[in-house]
Design a protein around this motif. Sequence first.
Motif, short mmCIF file in Angstrom:
data_model
loop_
_atom_site.label_atom_id
_atom_site.label_comp_id
_atom_site.label_asym_id
_atom_site.label_seq_id
_atom_site.Cartn_x
_atom_site.Cartn_y
_atom_site.Cartn_z
N ALA A 283 0.83 -1.20 0.00
CA ALA A 283 0.00 0.00 0.00
C ALA A 283 0.86 1.24 0.00
CB ALA A 283 -0.92 -0.01 1.22
N ARG A 284 1.96 1.17 0.74
CA ARG A 284 2.86 2.33 0.83
C ARG A 284 3.39 2.74 -0.55
NH1 ARG A 284 3.74 6.10 4.85
NH2 ARG A 284 5.74 7.08 4.51
N ARG A 285 3.74 1.76 -1.36
CA ARG A 285 4.26 2.06 -2.70
C ARG A 285 3.17 2.69 -3.58
NH1 ARG A 285 7.50 -2.44 -1.27
NH2 ARG A 285 5.93 -4.00 -1.87
N SER A 361 -2.75 -4.01 2.30
CA SER A 361 -2.39 -3.54 0.96
C SER A 361 -3.56 -2.78 0.34
CB SER A 361 -2.00 -4.71 0.05
OG SER A 361 -3.13 -5.54 -0.22
N ARG A 362 -4.74 -2.90 0.95
CA ARG A 362 -5.93 -2.18 0.48
C ARG A 362 -5.87 -0.74 0.95
NH1 ARG A 362 -10.49 -5.62 3.16
NH2 ARG A 362 -11.75 -3.88 2.35
N ASN A 367 -5.04 5.39 6.54
CA ASN A 367 -5.42 6.79 6.70
C ASN A 367 -4.94 7.63 5.52
OD1 ASN A 367 -4.89 9.71 7.83
ND2 ASN A 367 -6.34 8.76 9.23
N SER A 368 -5.81 8.47 4.99
CA SER A 368 -5.50 9.24 3.78
C SER A 368 -4.67 10.48 4.06
CB SER A 368 -6.80 9.65 3.08
OG SER A 368 -7.60 10.46 3.94
N VAL A 369 -4.36 10.74 5.33
CA VAL A 369 -3.53 11.90 5.67
C VAL A 369 -2.06 11.49 5.77
CG1 VAL A 369 -3.06 13.71 7.37
CG2 VAL A 369 -5.42 13.04 6.86
N ASP A 370 -1.76 10.47 6.59
CA ASP A 370 -0.35 10.09 6.76
C ASP A 370 0.04 8.82 6.02
OD1 ASP A 370 -1.44 8.09 8.34
OD2 ASP A 370 -0.38 8.64 10.18
N PRO A 374 -4.27 3.17 10.56
CA PRO A 374 -5.55 2.70 10.01
C PRO A 374 -6.55 3.84 9.79
CG PRO A 374 -4.86 1.33 11.87
CD PRO A 374 -3.96 2.52 11.86
N SER A 375 -7.30 3.75 8.72
CA SER A 375 -8.41 4.65 8.47
C SER A 375 -9.63 4.16 9.24
CB SER A 375 -8.72 4.67 6.97
OG SER A 375 -9.16 3.37 6.57
#
Length: 417
Positions: A283-285, A361-362, A367-370, A374-375
């Motif tokens: 997910a990070r990539r 990986s989803r 979280n869409s900020v950092d 987790p979101s």
Amino acid sequence: MNSHNLPSVIRRVSFAAIFLCSTSPLVRGDDLTGTPPSPPAVIGTEITANLVNLIFLFDRMASNPPRAATKHYLARVSEPSSPLYPDYVEYQQGKIDRSELEKRLPHVAMLGDSLTQNFHFSSLASSFWRARTQWRKNWFLDTDPNSEGIFSVYERLEYITPLVATEYNGAGALVAARGTPENLRKKLVRARNFPGQVNRVLRATRFPDLIMIWIGHNNLDWVHGLSSEERERPESHLQTLTAQFRLNYTESLQCLIDRAKMENHRVAILIFGLANIDSFLQARRKEEILHTQNRKLYPHLNSGPRSFESFKPPYQKNMARLALMMNAELRTMVADLKRQLNNTHHVHLEYSDALTKVDFSRLELINSVDGWHPSIEGHKVLADAAFNALRPSLVFLRTGTRPTRKTRLLVSNYQTR
């Protein structure tokens, strides 16, 4: 103080505290080996932390405490079919008071790090305030009845039995050596390492029936303090970190087990394996590509590598490997300790890989900020996985797994055998 002025006061004092934090040295000893800091450093840390706590005295009134009890438990235990009905009868007869009746409810405790907290990195001031005050609102202890929100473990358990739940987790918490003073950063955000969390459980007036533990992710920063040469040849260091991790974890866990043995009620302790770092790095990539294309996406993506150096690409592979090594040690540790409990029939210890199997990986789970923690969706998935893993513990505790009131989750998964 006028309540309308409180937000502005909070902001002003927050920035004052952040300035104090940023200009104060974050002196610490070695959290992992137990090497104590010098006496002047300890005194300086205590003075600074106490000053900030004094400044933020009112934040305890402005934030929810990390504890929740079933609101209408009295009505539920008054039903003759309730396992707690005999206690209710004692209450009605005046033999015990309301406080004692609440103590007899099932008690659940959660120990962990920021992955069990409503936390993510943003600005320095916001991160500080969030780490210090944002309790509940997570996969363990969300209490918002909104059907679109997190259906937490606490809320799910409420459908089975009235209970009291307490969270002891904190952002930045480590599996550290017992007896090591907390560093300034943790004191300022009111977080505690694993030994400190355990000590709080031991000091509580009511020892929990169920203890859930998910901690160790901050121990994965394997490059911290290493020379360039050591970073290029990390094998020995990774082995040392893994061995120290198990030693420190066992030491604190043993304190809980020893206390559980002394209790006159059943105690279940559930150890969760660390998150799957390989899937998270996938997910990070994806996040890095999206952030490069649009800087407004994951605006604080770089907060990870700044505070957690092992997030940097050259070190990620060994970070993921270290997580696997530590999970293997956790599994072995629990197996060894369970053998020691063969003749202790009221204490149940278990290892679960339920949270390790969560597919981070989803992107919607991050979280869409950092791009790190987790979101809301991530907390929902973690709540589901953790609750499903509780079945053996609930059976052991004789709590039952069949909901006693109408529930919004599928009850087919929780029918008694």
